[in-house]
Design an enzyme around this catalytic site. Structure first.
Site, PDB file in Angstrom:
ATOM      1  CD  GLU A 192     -60.131  73.914 -15.566  1.00 41.03           C
ATOM      2  OE1 GLU A 192     -60.465  73.716 -14.386  1.00 41.03           O
ATOM      3  OE2 GLU A 192     -60.228  73.052 -16.452  1.00 41.03           O
ATOM      4  CD  GLU A 238     -59.699  67.324 -13.632  1.00 39.44           C
ATOM      5  OE1 GLU A 238     -60.376  66.447 -13.088  1.00 39.44           O
ATOM      6  OE2 GLU A 238     -59.960  68.537 -13.539  1.00 39.44           O
TER       7      GLU A 238
HETATM    8  O1  G3I Z   1     -76.824  70.950 -13.728  1.00 35.80           O
HETATM    9  C1  G3I Z   1     -77.180  70.575 -12.386  1.00 35.80           C
HETATM   10  C2  G3I Z   1     -78.509  71.150 -12.029  1.00 35.80           C
HETATM   11  O2  G3I Z   1     -79.503  70.574 -12.846  1.00 35.80           O
HETATM   12  C3  G3I Z   1     -78.801  70.872 -10.542  1.00 35.80           C
HETATM   13  O3  G3I Z   1     -79.981  71.519 -10.181  1.00 35.80           O
HETATM   14  C4  G3I Z   1     -77.667  71.383  -9.681  1.00 35.80           C
HETATM   15  C5  G3I Z   1     -77.876  71.042  -8.207  1.00 35.80           C
HETATM   16  O4  G3I Z   1     -76.661  70.949  -7.514  1.00 35.80           O
HETATM   17  O5  G3I Z   1     -76.468  70.788 -10.107  1.00 35.80           O
HETATM   18  C6  G3I Z   1     -76.148  71.109 -11.440  1.00 35.80           C
HETATM   19  O6  G3I Z   1     -74.915  70.503 -11.768  1.00 35.80           O
HETATM   20  C7  G3I Z   1     -73.793  71.112 -11.214  1.00 35.80           C
HETATM   21  C8  G3I Z   1     -72.913  71.594 -12.366  1.00 35.80           C
HETATM   22  O7  G3I Z   1     -71.697  72.075 -11.866  1.00 35.80           O
HETATM   23  C9  G3I Z   1     -73.585  72.710 -13.191  1.00 35.80           C
HETATM   24  O8  G3I Z   1     -73.795  73.823 -12.394  1.00 35.80           O
HETATM   25  C10 G3I Z   1     -73.048  70.076 -10.396  1.00 35.80           C
HETATM   26  O9  G3I Z   1     -73.803  69.744  -9.236  1.00 35.80           O
HETATM   27  C11 G3I Z   1     -71.715  70.602  -9.980  1.00 35.80           C
HETATM   28  O10 G3I Z   1     -70.958  69.541  -9.369  1.00 35.80           O
HETATM   29  C12 G3I Z   1     -70.957  71.072 -11.208  1.00 35.80           C
HETATM   30  O11 G3I Z   1     -69.723  71.567 -10.796  1.00 35.80           O
HETATM   31  C13 G3I Z   1     -68.802  71.826 -11.827  1.00 35.80           C
HETATM   32  C14 G3I Z   1     -67.578  70.935 -11.650  1.00 35.80           C
HETATM   33  O12 G3I Z   1     -66.624  71.253 -12.653  1.00 35.80           O
HETATM   34  C15 G3I Z   1     -67.938  69.468 -11.774  1.00 35.80           C
HETATM   35  O13 G3I Z   1     -66.830  68.679 -11.753  1.00 35.80           O
HETATM   36  C16 G3I Z   1     -68.382  73.290 -11.734  1.00 35.80           C
HETATM   37  O14 G3I Z   1     -69.507  74.125 -12.044  1.00 35.80           O
HETATM   38  C17 G3I Z   1     -67.241  73.568 -12.721  1.00 35.80           C
HETATM   39  O15 G3I Z   1     -66.734  74.851 -12.474  1.00 35.80           O
HETATM   40  C18 G3I Z   1     -66.134  72.552 -12.501  1.00 35.80           C
HETATM   41  O16 G3I Z   1     -65.128  72.774 -13.434  1.00 35.80           O
HETATM   42  C19 G3I Z   1     -64.005  71.894 -13.358  1.00 35.80           C
HETATM   43  C20 G3I Z   1     -63.435  71.782 -14.749  1.00 35.80           C
HETATM   44  O17 G3I Z   1     -64.419  71.343 -15.628  1.00 35.80           O
HETATM   45  C21 G3I Z   1     -62.230  70.841 -14.759  1.00 35.80           C
HETATM   46  N1  G3I Z   1     -61.241  71.234 -13.798  1.00 35.80           N
HETATM   47  C22 G3I Z   1     -61.711  71.425 -12.444  1.00 35.80           C
HETATM   48  C23 G3I Z   1     -62.881  72.415 -12.430  1.00 35.80           C
HETATM   49  C24 G3I Z   1     -63.357  72.621 -11.021  1.00 35.80           C
HETATM   50  O18 G3I Z   1     -63.865  71.428 -10.476  1.00 35.80           O
END
Ligand code: G3I
Length: 380
Positions: A264, A159
């Site tokens: 993705e 990105e």
């Molecule tokens: O790990 C913490 C956990 O400790 C906590 O309890 C919980 C509470 O909300 O959050 C957890 O972290 C989350 C993490 O995913 C793991 O589950 C984050 O809040 C959450 O924002 C994060 O989201 C991820 C996102 O990337 C972040 O940018 C999504 O799962 C993941 O699918 C998404 O993937 C991205 C690709 O890497 C890049 N392209 C876009 C795609 C979608 O955003």
């Protein structure tokens, strides 16, 4: 007899996708596309920890490639300087090896999910270009080096370009300028000369973004850097992208000599909210009063109790066309990876509006394969 076997295969694909053993006559998604492209899935930590046995069965049966959904990202794997957390990433890699899968690492340099310490000094000021280079090199060589020979390819830079074709003003860009990209590729190649190296982004069907990536990749190659793949994330919806623009990107990206990868894939079945895939863009609704926000969210979350038949049909028809496009360009596309397995685990339920019920993946919440793919497996 032949007809009976096919009927059995249909049934097994529809209702038996969650079984761990492969019934003798069932066409699997990975086998079906074996002459076209790899079929991948993004894997969350819960999955490799054995907390989702049904998803495990599906992935084992139908997919031949995996990518880490979160556990290899900067803030997860080096949350503090010099303190690497390997447990989840190690389990993820072993999971893929145990199933003889093509394992993809995601992502080495990305502005999001970046550990806060990475770009600032102890006083919170931006580090110098020299310090950031050192940190990037150390991070990349440690992470790539640990899995040398085991990870097939890495999303090296994620990105980096905005939808208008300009460079994203990330901390990497602010401190190092455009050079952060070639540097990242150089460090990754040094750490594992045999690993494939990819550049990855969302909304890759947009013309200005397409042009910017073609130029960037051609420039990197002219400098003698290894770039194997251009990743088109493909978080798509019912009303975007337009197929001719999407197709043009596939063709133009392949023209650089790189493999095209759908990295993705998911397709939201919900009304489109006009924001990007960048999680940082969520702030708009935070300015609303709680009442305004509730009302606003409701209109974008219309299928809480299930997907109406006509929407399901439209979703499956569109996904059918998406797969047709990929098959048409199978000579250019080396991998199609879904960003998850079943609808309930998709990030789309939380983005761009939290708490929605979306239906974007290949399997539904009961782990049943979506009809477009059942049709694909049985009709051909
Ligand atoms: O790990 C913490 C956990 O400790 C906590 O309890 C919980 C509470 O909300 O959050 C957890 O972290 C989350 C993490 O995913 C793991 O589950 C984050 O809040 C959450 O924002 C994060 O989201 C991820 C996102 O990337 C972040 O940018 C999504 O799962 C993941 O699918 C998404 O993937 C991205 C690709 O890497 C890049 N392209 C876009 C795609 C979608 O955003």
């Amino acid at each position: 007899m032949k007809k009976e076997l096919i009927t059995l295969a249909m049934l097994a694909a529809m209702v038996g996708a969650c079984r761990s053993e492969k019934p003798a006559e069932v066409a699997t998604v990975k086998d079906h596309f074996k002459n076209d492209f790899l079929i991948g899935a993004a894997i969350p930590v819960t999955h490799v920890n054995g907390e989702d046995p049904k998803a495990d069965s599906i992935v084992t049966l139908h997919f031949n490639s995996i990518v880490a959904e979160n556990c290899m990202k900067n803030e997860k794997i080096q949350p503090k300087e010099g303190e690497f957390f390997w447990d989840d990433a190690d389990k993820f890699v072993k999971y893929g090896e145990d199933r003889n899968m093509t394992i993809i690492g995601h992502a080495l340099v990305w502005h999001s999910q970046l550990a806060p310490w990475f770009v600032v000094d102890k006083d919170g000021n931006k580090v110098s270009p020299e310090v950031l280079k050192e940190r990037m090199k150390n991070h990349i060589s440690t992470v790539v080096g640990r899995y040398k020979g085991r990870i097939k390819g890495w999303d090296v830079v994620n990105e980096a370009i905005e939808d208008d074709g300009s460079y994203r003003k990330s901390p990497f860009y602010e401190i190092l300028g455009e050079e952060f990209i070639p540097l990242a590729f150089e460090y990754a190649h040094e750490a594992d000369p045999d690993a494939e190296l990819y550049i990855n982004d969302f909304s890759m069907f947009l013309p200005k973004k397409r042009e910017a990536y073609v130029k960037l990749v051609n420039d990197l190659k002219k400098r003698g850097l290894r770039v194997d793949g251009i990743g088109m994330q493909s978080h798509i919806g019912m009303d975007y992208p337009e197929f001719d623009e999407y197709e043009k990107s596939i063709v133009d990206f392949a023209g650089t000599g790189c493999d095209v990868m759908i990295t993705e894939l998911d397709m939201s079945a919900l009304p489109t909210v006009q924001w990007g895939a960048n999680v940082g863009d969520r702030r708009d609704f935070r300015k609303m009063t709680p009442e305004e926000r509730k009302e606003y969210f409701e209109q974008f979350n219309p299928y809480k109790e299930g997907l109406p038949e006509e929407i399901s049909v439209a979703w499956n028809n569109r996904m059918d066309s998406v797969m047709d496009l990929y098959k048409k360009h199978a000579d250019k596309i080396s991998r199609v990876t879904w960003w998850g397995t079943q609808d309930g685990m998709s990030w789309k339920n939380g983005f761009p509006i939290p708490g929605r019920t979306d239906y974007p993946l290949l399997f539904d919440r009961n782990y049943n394969m979506k009809p477009f793919m059942v049709k694909e497996l049985t009709n051909h």
